[in-house]
Scaffold this motif. Structure first.
Motif, mmCIF file in Angstrom:
data_model
loop_
_atom_site.group_PDB
_atom_site.id
_atom_site.type_symbol
_atom_site.label_atom_id
_atom_site.label_comp_id
_atom_site.label_asym_id
_atom_site.label_seq_id
_atom_site.Cartn_x
_atom_site.Cartn_y
_atom_site.Cartn_z
ATOM 1 N N LEU A 1 11.058 -1.305 -7.126
ATOM 2 C CA LEU A 1 10.209 -0.122 -7.292
ATOM 3 C C LEU A 1 8.980 -0.460 -8.127
ATOM 4 N N LEU A 2 9.193 -1.092 -9.270
ATOM 5 C CA LEU A 2 8.069 -1.387 -10.169
ATOM 6 C C LEU A 2 7.103 -2.382 -9.541
ATOM 7 N N LYS A 3 7.628 -3.335 -8.792
ATOM 8 C CA LYS A 3 6.766 -4.311 -8.128
ATOM 9 C C LYS A 3 5.866 -3.613 -7.094
ATOM 10 N N SER A 4 6.455 -2.676 -6.362
ATOM 11 C CA SER A 4 5.679 -1.944 -5.369
ATOM 12 C C SER A 4 4.591 -1.112 -6.035
ATOM 13 N N LEU A 5 4.917 -0.439 -7.120
ATOM 14 C CA LEU A 5 3.920 0.358 -7.841
ATOM 15 C C LEU A 5 2.839 -0.524 -8.449
ATOM 16 N N GLU A 6 3.246 -1.688 -8.926
ATOM 17 C CA GLU A 6 2.302 -2.602 -9.566
ATOM 18 C C GLU A 6 1.209 -3.056 -8.597
ATOM 19 N N TYR A 7 1.571 -3.226 -7.335
ATOM 20 C CA TYR A 7 0.610 -3.719 -6.346
ATOM 21 C C TYR A 7 -0.054 -2.598 -5.549
ATOM 22 N N SER A 8 0.688 -1.516 -5.278
ATOM 23 C CA SER A 8 0.225 -0.548 -4.289
ATOM 24 C C SER A 8 -0.242 0.780 -4.860
ATOM 25 N N ALA A 9 -0.110 1.005 -6.162
ATOM 26 C CA ALA A 9 -0.542 2.271 -6.757
ATOM 27 C C ALA A 9 -1.386 2.071 -8.005
ATOM 28 N N TRP A 10 -0.849 1.297 -8.973
ATOM 29 C CA TRP A 10 -1.536 1.174 -10.248
ATOM 30 C C TRP A 10 -2.925 0.532 -10.159
ATOM 31 N N PRO A 11 -3.183 -0.421 -9.259
ATOM 32 C CA PRO A 11 -4.528 -1.011 -9.201
ATOM 33 C C PRO A 11 -5.647 0.000 -9.004
ATOM 34 N N PHE A 12 -5.369 1.138 -8.369
ATOM 35 C CA PHE A 12 -6.413 2.150 -8.188
ATOM 36 C C PHE A 12 -6.911 2.635 -9.542
ATOM 37 N N VAL A 13 -5.998 2.913 -10.456
ATOM 38 C CA VAL A 13 -6.375 3.373 -11.790
ATOM 39 C C VAL A 13 -6.986 2.235 -12.593
ATOM 40 N N ASP A 14 -6.339 1.072 -12.555
ATOM 41 C CA ASP A 14 -6.803 -0.048 -13.376
ATOM 42 C C ASP A 14 -8.204 -0.501 -12.976
ATOM 43 N N TYR A 15 -8.484 -0.558 -11.692
ATOM 44 C CA TYR A 15 -9.822 -0.950 -11.246
ATOM 45 C C TYR A 15 -10.882 0.030 -11.742
ATOM 46 N N LEU A 16 -10.583 1.314 -11.695
ATOM 47 C CA LEU A 16 -11.550 2.290 -12.191
ATOM 48 C C LEU A 16 -11.811 2.084 -13.683
ATOM 49 N N HIS A 17 -10.748 1.838 -14.443
ATOM 50 C CA HIS A 17 -10.917 1.553 -15.875
ATOM 51 C C HIS A 17 -11.765 0.298 -16.086
ATOM 52 N N GLN A 18 -11.446 -0.751 -15.354
ATOM 53 C CA GLN A 18 -12.138 -2.028 -15.542
ATOM 54 C C GLN A 18 -13.597 -1.960 -15.086
ATOM 55 N N LEU A 19 -13.855 -1.210 -14.024
ATOM 56 C CA LEU A 19 -15.238 -1.079 -13.551
ATOM 57 C C LEU A 19 -16.097 -0.349 -14.592
ATOM 58 N N GLU A 20 -15.535 0.687 -15.193
ATOM 59 C CA GLU A 20 -16.286 1.410 -16.215
ATOM 60 C C GLU A 20 -16.502 0.533 -17.441
ATOM 61 N N ALA A 21 -15.478 -0.228 -17.820
ATOM 62 C CA ALA A 21 -15.606 -1.108 -18.985
ATOM 63 C C ALA A 21 -16.623 -2.219 -18.733
#
Length: 576
Positions: free
Chosen positions: A119-139
């Protein structure tokens, strides 16, 4: 982004589009769509999974700038930071469009085999990057993208074998879309998810295997091509759909509504409704809009307007209730693309001189303004005769049903069946009746039919009982007509909008309603008629032809946060 004056159309020349998982399937199709309009595309992939030479050749064939291809694992923050640093070193000052397309396939094998690690592996690749990329792009750039699109699927609501973990990840992704839309509204970021169904890609075959892929091929008319997904994504980022925020848009050619045993059972048995053997349908052609975009050079470069004009110039567009408010805005939007607009009104309620001047200001052909009561068959038949005389059998492209008339009740004891019948006669039945008359007179249906609805069926509005009931009827007919007409060349959809500042709004709720709402909401709570019109234009542009039988909410994402909790968290701002 640079805007077109007459319409809210974005110019994509030299804009930066970042697509994770951008070298194959949906990601690749999206990259080619934006690159054709002059965008610079940055595409991520993992560990040499891309044929870079072939990909660059594909871009060259359409006259587009070569993409920048970067190996970057979306689940690893350090690789995301390295990607952004490389972009900055290349002179990129910010990302204009971010498309999150990465998904890792973890097959579900039943209860006994489930694990938290999977479950966590799937979320790590298929869901969380959407949020993390937005954070990183703003930073990294000091600003967010103007558009953020997450690629999802209908897995959270439809069972597919072995799709457990992907479906869970997509449900989390869609939830983050709604929350990030709310968080980033004041930064002007338009955040949405695009739900697809049966897209024939390598990933699809990998998840479902040979047998299931073969079964899906029997329903090829419901398959959505990567090019259709790309065209719809372009439509969401075109500027025309900016009032659509924090939403999950279903792209399935109307399949979801008919995907049940009662409707599809005979199909599975190879029979027609009459019990006879039924031939397998042939797959539909790819979305024509992508083909028509042309190369990145010349008239079509960086502009969706050229595409709109090629599709609509000289075509007839009928708009009931077309001389005021939303209807007039629709007329101006379609007219600015060269369409011949026919605007109906009742009993001299139109200021024809002012309307003609408004059309001239946007360079649109003068509209034809006709008195026609939408509730009377004879008026509808006369209207169709007039349009047919002008454009012939093949000229009716779009029907927009915008007329609404209903009794506003002061309290529930005012409600009567007579009032309901009158409301339905004006505000719901014309949506069906106009299509019947159009088919009878033109020998075919219009290519697009749009019904104008409101939030009333699912959102309490005082005195709105009959209007809401009428809109519910229209929305239901939208879904059933889509099912009945799946084999016809027509796309039927309904637009719901947050309150739109029009004369009708004030007549319904009184003059104090709008000022009160503006006091307790940001200005963006109200949708403008032009925004509704541009969303209708996008649906009829050819870019979003896979969207069928849908009820789309235009509310900039306010509906998700429209509750007492929001007022509590912002109580200091409002002095509560």
């Amino acid at each position: 982004m640079t805007r077109d004056d007459a319409l809210t159309l974005n110019d994509f020349r030299d804009k930066v589009v970042l697509i994770t998982g951008g070298t194959k399937g949906i990601g690749r199709a999206c990259a080619l769509a934006f690159a054709r309009l002059g965008a610079q595309c940055w595409l991520t992939n993992r560990w040499g999974s891309a044929d870079e030479d072939e990909l660059r050749e594909a871009f060259a064939r359409v006259g587009a700038r070569a993409p920048v291809i970067v190996e970057a694992d979306a689940s690893k923050k350090r690789e995301t930071k390295a990607l952004i640093e490389r972009m900055r070193e290349a002179g990129v000052e910010g990302v204009d469009v971010f498309i999150s397309n990465v998904a890792m396939v973890v097959r579900g094998e039943g209860l006994d085999a489930h694990s938290e690690r999977a479950l966590l592996k799937s979320l790590e690749y298929s869901a969380w990057p959407f949020v993390d990329y937005l954070h990183q792009l703003e930073a990294g750039f000091g600003r967010y993208p103007e558009y953020a699109i997450a690629m999802s699927s209908d897995g959270p609501d439809q069972h597919y074998p072995h799709y457990d973990y992907v479906a869970v990840a997509k449900s989390v992704l869609e939830t983050f879309v709604r929350y990030m839309s709310t968080h980033l509204r004041e930064q002007g970021v338009k955040v949405n998810a695009l739900r697809t169904r049966q897209v024939p890609t390598d990933s699809y075959a990998q998840i479902f295997g040979e047998d299931n892929t073969a079964l899906a091929a029997r329903f090829a008319e419901f398959s959505v091509t990567p090019e259709e997904v790309a065209a719809t994504t372009l439509g969401l980022c075109s500027g025309l759909f900016d009032s659509f925020g924090g939403q999950v848009l279903q792209l399935d050619r109307g399949a979801a509504f008919v995907d049940n045993v009662m409707t599809m059972g005979r199909r599975l048995l190879g029979e027609s409704d009459a019990g006879e053997a039924k031939p397998e349908p042939s797959p539909r052609a790819p979305a024509p809009a992508i083909i028509e975009l042309g190369s990145a050079e010349g008239e079509g470069a960086g502009s969706v307007r050229a595409l709109m004009r090629r599709r609509l110039e000289g075509k007839a567009v009928i708009i009931t209730g077309g001389t005021k408010g939303i209807g007039l805005a629709c007329g101006l939007a379609f007219g600015s693309c060269g369409a011949r607009t026919y605007l109906t009104n009742r009993w001299g309620s139109a200021d024809e001189g002012a309307i003609a001047s408004a059309f001239a200001e946007v360079g649109a052909p003068a509209p034809v303004i006709l008195e026609a009561d939408a509730s009377l068959d004879e008026d509808t038949a006369s209207l169709m005769e007039r349009v047919h005389a002008d454009v012939g059998d093949g000229g009716l492209e779009v029907l927009i049903s915008n007329v609404s008339f209903a009794h506003i009740s002061q309290e529930h004891h005012d409600l009567s069946f007579k009032g309901l019948k009158r409301s339905l006669t004006y505000s719901a039945w014309p949506f069906v009746s106009y299509l019947q008359h159009a088919k009878q007179r033109f020998g075919r249906l219009p290519r697009y039919a749009i019904g104008m609805s409101s939030r009333g069926p699912e959102y309490f509005l005082p005195g709105y009982d009959f209007v809401a009931a009428s809109k519910a009827v229209m929305e239901t007919f939208c879904r059933y007509l889509t099912s009945d007409l799946l084999d016809e060349d027509i796309r039927i959809n309904v637009l719901r909008a947050n309150p739109v500042e029009t004369e009708s709004l004030e007549a319904t709720f009184g003059p104090e309603f709008a000022p009160f709402c503006k006091k307790w909401y940001a200005e963006g709570f109200f949708i403008q008629p032009r925004e509704v019109a541009e969303a209708a234009l996008a649906l009829c542009s050819g870019l979003m032809d896979g969207v069928r039988g849908q009820v789309l909410l235009l509310d900039r994402g306010f509906g998700f946060s429209d509750n007492v909790v929001r007022l509590f968290t912002e109580r200091e701002r409002y002095g509560l």
